[in-house]
Design a protein around this motif. Structure first.
Motif, PDB file in Angstrom:
ATOM      1  N   GLN A 102     -17.563  26.573   6.730  1.00  0.00           N
ATOM      2  CA  GLN A 102     -16.611  25.734   6.020  1.00  0.00           C
ATOM      3  C   GLN A 102     -17.213  25.042   4.802  1.00  0.00           C
ATOM      4  N   GLY A 163     -17.578  26.970  -5.337  1.00  0.00           N
ATOM      5  CA  GLY A 163     -16.993  28.305  -5.220  1.00  0.00           C
ATOM      6  C   GLY A 163     -18.059  29.384  -5.276  1.00  0.00           C
ATOM      7  N   GLN A 166     -19.913  29.519  -2.081  1.00  0.00           N
ATOM      8  CA  GLN A 166     -19.181  30.195  -1.024  1.00  0.00           C
ATOM      9  C   GLN A 166     -19.244  31.709  -1.231  1.00  0.00           C
ATOM     10  N   GLU A 185     -12.655  28.296   8.063  1.00  0.00           N
ATOM     11  CA  GLU A 185     -12.117  27.466   6.987  1.00  0.00           C
ATOM     12  C   GLU A 185     -12.930  27.602   5.702  1.00  0.00           C
ATOM     13  N   THR A 187     -12.246  28.001   2.702  1.00  0.00           N
ATOM     14  CA  THR A 187     -11.749  27.471   1.422  1.00  0.00           C
ATOM     15  C   THR A 187     -11.418  25.992   1.487  1.00  0.00           C
ATOM     16  N   THR A 188     -11.597  25.390   2.662  1.00  0.00           N
ATOM     17  CA  THR A 188     -11.146  24.005   2.845  1.00  0.00           C
ATOM     18  C   THR A 188     -11.832  23.042   1.886  1.00  0.00           C
ATOM     19  N   LEU A 190     -12.924  23.573  -1.052  1.00  0.00           N
ATOM     20  CA  LEU A 190     -12.906  23.988  -2.461  1.00  0.00           C
ATOM     21  C   LEU A 190     -11.635  23.519  -3.184  1.00  0.00           C
ATOM     22  N   VAL A 192      -8.202  23.886  -5.349  1.00  0.00           N
ATOM     23  CA  VAL A 192      -7.093  24.786  -5.041  1.00  0.00           C
ATOM     24  C   VAL A 192      -7.212  26.118  -5.786  1.00  0.00           C
ATOM     25  N   GLN A 195      -9.856  28.077  -4.218  1.00  0.00           N
ATOM     26  CA  GLN A 195      -9.349  28.533  -2.922  1.00  0.00           C
ATOM     27  C   GLN A 195      -8.653  29.865  -3.059  1.00  0.00           C
ATOM     28  N   LEU A 199      -9.781  33.392  -1.452  1.00  0.00           N
ATOM     29  CA  LEU A 199      -8.837  34.048  -0.548  1.00  0.00           C
ATOM     30  C   LEU A 199      -8.567  35.486  -1.001  1.00  0.00           C
ATOM     31  N   THR A 217      -8.275  28.684  10.046  1.00  0.00           N
ATOM     32  CA  THR A 217      -7.818  27.703   9.060  1.00  0.00           C
ATOM     33  C   THR A 217      -6.860  26.710   9.700  1.00  0.00           C
ATOM     34  N   VAL A 222      -2.084  29.087   3.619  1.00  0.00           N
ATOM     35  CA  VAL A 222      -3.171  29.926   3.146  1.00  0.00           C
ATOM     36  C   VAL A 222      -3.089  31.333   3.724  1.00  0.00           C
TER      37      VAL A 222
END
Lengths: 329, 336
Positions: A102, A163, A166, A185, A187-188, A190, A192, A195, A199, A217, A222
């Motif tokens: 996460q 980002g 990740q 999770e 993208t939690t 990051l 939007v 994200q 994704l 998630t 999402v």
């Protein structure tokens, strides 16, 4: 999509308890789910419902004590991972089942370069030459969409954005071409816009590599684009499961319905956003009967005392709400 | 709108930043040193008592003698004049002790060479034992080893050093029949070299061990807590999830991060060269720096006190400087 051999990862009736100051927190209390080859399965639930714990358990990453695996099985290609010793489990981790966490800001080791960490992910499982190691890490970083991958190798994590970090984590997860990737999770933490990028990256990688993806998630919005099947978790149990269209268009559990109603894009402009009253119960003090009944607007008296069984709607769509099923619990 | 990925690196090279960092800290530390010199000079001179009044009952100390004494050492001048006299002498190397008229720097150097082996052996014992004990305790937290280590470190922290010293001395002297007081056994001068060597080792060992015990107890606790904190970090879990073997998770991923704060400490042990062992040197009649400083204070031998003070200040500043440089080497996140 038929049952049988193409089930890669199957968690069956998993129970994980934590012993905390004489209290017993039943974080995961009889959870079953399965991930088939090449499909994206989403595990959705609020914070503290046990989704992360169940994922960590599949890789044997739960510290014991205080954790205790009180029952169930984690079958990977038919083999129960809970029976494996440390050495055998090491060969599974990262090699067959990889995980993305996460918090990209803290999940990379600050004192090693990106190159070191990506190469380590390959080295622990495969014997390869230095040049090949380098080539493969550059390729991996390129695959996850990092700009100028050659130069990134010498960077330290603090020189990258959230980002980008990740993406490095994803590159590490893909290093040994695992069959299953568990994304907890991812993208939690990051922005939007980032994200959405991450994704999309998961979606692309999953299609290109025929990955099986277990995506965890708390945000139903999402998962709409990537999920094949969805499991809704609440207070340590699965309350509803089914294919993505069924969950989104025909939810059969009040909790799922509440979650869907809470999505901003479903609300009318200017209208108040729906919210489910109350909070997730503390795993150490769960209500009896249906764990959701204190927050449920459909609850009837039997909900307080009787644990709800799975009600089958066909096509693998199941829900733990007898009230919605036949109206009388 | 187009997003351009920035690939520009910081234009200044790390080497340049390091050089400018060195330049800046030398200037800053010189300024600090100047203020330290003023403050320490003031503290010594404003403290009650004066060299001329150390022994007022001595019949030789007539008022004329005191007056002559004060004049000779410029004690009758204003403080700022005395200050310039003292630091002029110090920087030109001409400072002499008021007690025996010997060169202060020569005295200190001689004592420094005596203290050095004690300091080095003590430090080596402390650091080589604390780390394995602390790391092992952290990895097997709550186990038998950890509980024993915790018990013994608290035991060592609670026992007063001088008391423990006497127990050790009595034990060694009665069990092994070797003398341990002083630098070497008195009158051993012409013995064969193996005996001379062993004599020095015995004399060195006890005060070093004693000096190290408190350090081991405290440092191993600190290593343990540092290691425990790092073991709980996300990146340690990431390493495990990658399939990194357990030993590498501990000794590569966790330890490397846990060591960072100790780099700072390593620079700060330098000042311990002077003040670290006053008690131990007194117990063992070890003619080292700490004891010399202590005796100089009793005798109000201002030049010796102030010179030792100045050197410790230099060592503290040099220590922090070394720590900063080391940090720069080991932690990639440090920006100057």
């Amino acid at each position: 999509m038929d049952n049988g051999k193409d089930i890669l990862l199957s968690v069956q009736d998993l129970k994980v308890y934590f012993h905390l100051n004489q209290r017993l927190a039943q974080a995961v209390d009889g959870v079953s789910y399965e991930v088939r080859k090449g499909e994206t399965v989403c595990l959705v639930g609020e914070s503290g419902c046990g989704k992360t714990v169940s994922a960590l358990t599949t890789l044997g990453l739960i510290p014991q004590p205080p954790g205790e695996i009180a029952g169930g099985q984690v079958l990977f290609k038919g083999q129960n991972l809970l029976d494996l010793g440390d050495d055998e489990m090491q060969k599974i981790r990262g090699n067959h089942i990889a995980m993305v966490f996460q918090e990209p800001m803290t999940s990379l080791n600050p004192v090693f370069t990106v190159g070191d960490q990506v190469q380590e992910a390959i080295m622990v499982h495969e014997k390869v030459s230095k040049t090949e190691l380098r080539q493969r890490s550059v390729q991996l970083l390129e695959d996850v969409g990092l700009p100028a991958p050659e130069e990134r190798l010498a960077d330290y994590p603090h020189q990258l954005s959230g980002g980008q970090r990740q993406r490095v984590m994803i590159a590490m997860a893909l290093a040994c071409n695992p069959e299953v990737v568990i994304a907890d999770e991812p993208t939690t933490a990051l922005d939007v816009t980032i994200q959405a990028q991450i994704l999309n990256l998961f979606g692309e990688l999953q299609r290109e590599r025929d990955l099986s993806l277990l995506y965890i998630t708390h945000d139903l919005g999402v998962v709409a684009n990537i999920a094949d099947r969805i499991y809704i978790m609440y207070a340590g149990i699965i309350v509803e499961q089914g294919s993505a269209p069924e969950i989104f268009h025909d939810p059969r559990h009040p909790y799922t319905q509440g979650l869907l109603a809470s999505l901003p894009n479903r609300a009318k402009r200017g209208a108040r956003l729906h919210s489910i009253p109350g909070t997730v119960p503390d795993p150490a003090y769960k209500p009896g009967g249906c764990p959701f009944h204190p927050r449920c607007n459909l609850a009837i008296e039997t909900c307080q005392s009787r644990f709800p069984e799975m009600c089958d709607y066909g096509n693998g769509h199941q829900s733990r709400c007898p009230v919605l099923y036949d109206g009388n619990g | 709108m187009r997003f351009v990925h920035s690939t520009t690196r910081p234009s200044r090279k790390r080497e340049d930043t390091v050089l400018s960092f060195i330049g800046r800290s030398v200037i800053q530390k010189t300024i600090t040193l100047f203020f330290v010199s003023i403050v320490s000079f003031l503290i010594i001179h404003l403290a009650p008592g004066e060299p001329s009044q150390v022994d007022p009952l001595n019949p030789k100390f007539t008022p004329e003698m005191v007056e002559r004494f004060r004049k000779e050492f410029h004690l009758d001048e204003p403080l700022h004049i005395q200050y310039t006299y003292f630091y002029r002498d110090l920087l030109t190397g001409k400072t002499v002790s008021w007690k025996d008229n010997q060169s202060v720097l020569g005295k200190i150097w001689e004592r420094f060479l005596n203290s050095l082996p004690l300091f080095i052996v003590g430090t080596i014992i402390t650091w080589t034992l604390s780390f394995p004990v602390g790391i092992r305790s952290a990895i097997f937290r709550g186990g038998l080893y950890d509980r024993n280590a915790t018990f013994f470190s608290y035991l060592l922290i609670s026992i007063p050093g001088f008391f423990f010293a006497y127990i050790l001395i009595i034990f060694v002297v009665t069990q092994f029949h070797v003398p341990v007081i002083g630098l070497k056994t008195f009158g051993i001068g012409d013995a064969a070299w193996p005996r001379l060597f062993m004599d020095r080792v015995w004399h060195l060992l006890l005060p070093s061990i004693l000096g190290a015990t408190g350090g081991i107890a405290i440092l191993s606790r600190y290593v343990r807590s540092q290691m425990l904190e790092v073991e709980g970090q996300d990146y340690v879990r990431t390493a495990r999830a990658k399939g990194v073997p357990e030993e590498q998770v501990h000794y590569k991923h966790a330890l490397r991060n846990a060591l960072l704060p100790f780099v700072t400490m390593f620079g700060l042990i330098l000042p311990g060269l002077i003040g670290g062992s006053v008690i131990i040197e007194s117990i063992f009649s070890w003619p080292g720096m700490g004891r010399m400083a202590f005796e100089a204070i009793l005798a109000r031998d201002y030049p010796v006190i102030l010179t030792v003070n100045f050197i410790s200040a230099v060592l503290v500043l040099a220590g922090t400087f070394v720590s900063d440089l080391l940090y720069l080497v080991v932690d990639p996140r440090i920006r100057l």
